[in-house]
Write a protein that holds these residues in place. Structure first.
Motif, short mmCIF file in Angstrom:
data_model
loop_
_atom_site.label_atom_id
_atom_site.label_comp_id
_atom_site.label_asym_id
_atom_site.label_seq_id
_atom_site.Cartn_x
_atom_site.Cartn_y
_atom_site.Cartn_z
N GLU A 32 0.80 -1.28 0.39
CA GLU A 32 -0.15 -0.02 -0.19
C GLU A 32 1.06 1.14 -0.22
N ALA A 33 0.94 2.16 -1.28
CA ALA A 33 1.31 3.00 -1.25
C ALA A 33 1.60 4.38 -0.13
N ILE A 34 1.81 4.47 0.40
CA ILE A 34 2.24 6.10 1.43
C ILE A 34 2.18 7.57 0.98
N VAL A 35 3.25 7.26 0.16
CA VAL A 35 3.80 9.04 -0.91
C VAL A 35 4.59 8.05 -1.88
N ARG A 36 4.33 9.47 -3.17
CA ARG A 36 4.52 8.68 -4.61
C ARG A 36 4.29 9.93 -4.89
N LYS A 50 -3.40 10.22 2.87
CA LYS A 50 -3.95 11.00 3.92
C LYS A 50 -4.80 9.94 4.62
N PRO A 51 -5.21 9.53 5.65
CA PRO A 51 -5.63 8.59 6.41
C PRO A 51 -7.16 8.00 5.50
N ALA A 52 -8.05 8.95 4.78
CA ALA A 52 -9.00 8.32 3.95
C ALA A 52 -9.53 7.72 2.67
N GLY A 53 -8.04 7.86 2.75
CA GLY A 53 -7.65 6.93 1.54
C GLY A 53 -7.67 8.56 0.35
N LYS A 54 -7.23 9.43 -0.13
CA LYS A 54 -8.00 10.92 -0.28
C LYS A 54 -5.97 11.25 -0.61
N TRP A 55 -5.41 11.03 -1.86
CA TRP A 55 -4.53 12.18 -2.33
C TRP A 55 -4.30 12.99 -1.83
N GLU A 56 -3.26 14.42 -1.37
CA GLU A 56 -3.13 15.15 -1.08
C GLU A 56 -1.74 15.62 -1.86
N LYS A 57 -1.55 16.59 -2.43
CA LYS A 57 -0.37 17.38 -3.35
C LYS A 57 0.03 17.87 -2.23
N ILE A 58 1.51 17.55 -1.97
CA ILE A 58 2.06 18.36 -1.03
C ILE A 58 3.24 19.00 -1.66
N SER A 59 3.22 19.01 -2.60
CA SER A 59 4.20 20.29 -3.42
C SER A 59 4.55 19.42 -4.53
N GLY A 60 5.03 20.27 -5.99
CA GLY A 60 5.43 19.86 -7.03
C GLY A 60 6.22 21.32 -7.46
N GLU A 61 6.97 20.62 -8.54
CA GLU A 61 7.88 21.58 -9.12
C GLU A 61 7.85 20.99 -10.82
N ALA A 62 8.57 22.30 -11.77
CA ALA A 62 9.26 22.13 -12.70
C ALA A 62 10.13 20.72 -13.26
#
Length: 103
Positions: A32-36, A50-62
């Motif tokens: 089970e992936a928790i970081v991707r 998140k514990p509810a199963g939804k993915w949350e973007k914490i950062s992004g970069e070019a």
């Protein structure tokens, strides 16, 4: 760093490909992936589950702004903002190494 360089770095540092993305798993649930890392056309996003199963973007970069540090770890994606990231990465890498010893 581009997509191929980030993928190579991830795979050599304990990440595995799950659902098409380089991912880190829970120590208690190695499937089970928790970081991707999610690769888009021009950017790479770092997401946590998140514990509810939804993915949350914490950062992004070019891709052009993601550069390796002296140890080869990508800078600019926010890995340094996750306090337990290095421990999670080490646990995943150790699990892969020691899985090779089982026979």
């Amino acid at each position: 760093m581009d997509r191929e360089e980030l993928t190579a770095w991830a795979l050599s540092n304990g990440w595995q490909i799950l659902a098409g993305c380089p991912s880190l798993t829970k120590p208690s649930s190695p499937k089970e992936a928790i970081v991707r890392m999610v690769f888009k056309a021009t950017v790479v996003n770092l997401e946590v589950k998140k514990p509810a199963g939804k993915w949350e973007k914490i950062s992004g970069e070019a891709y052009g702004k993601v550069v390796p540090d002296e140890d080869g770890q990508p800078q600019g994606l926010g890995f340094e903002r996750i306090p337990s990231f290095s421990m999670l990465m080490r646990d995943n890498r150790d699990r892969q190494v020691f899985a090779g010893f089982k026979g």
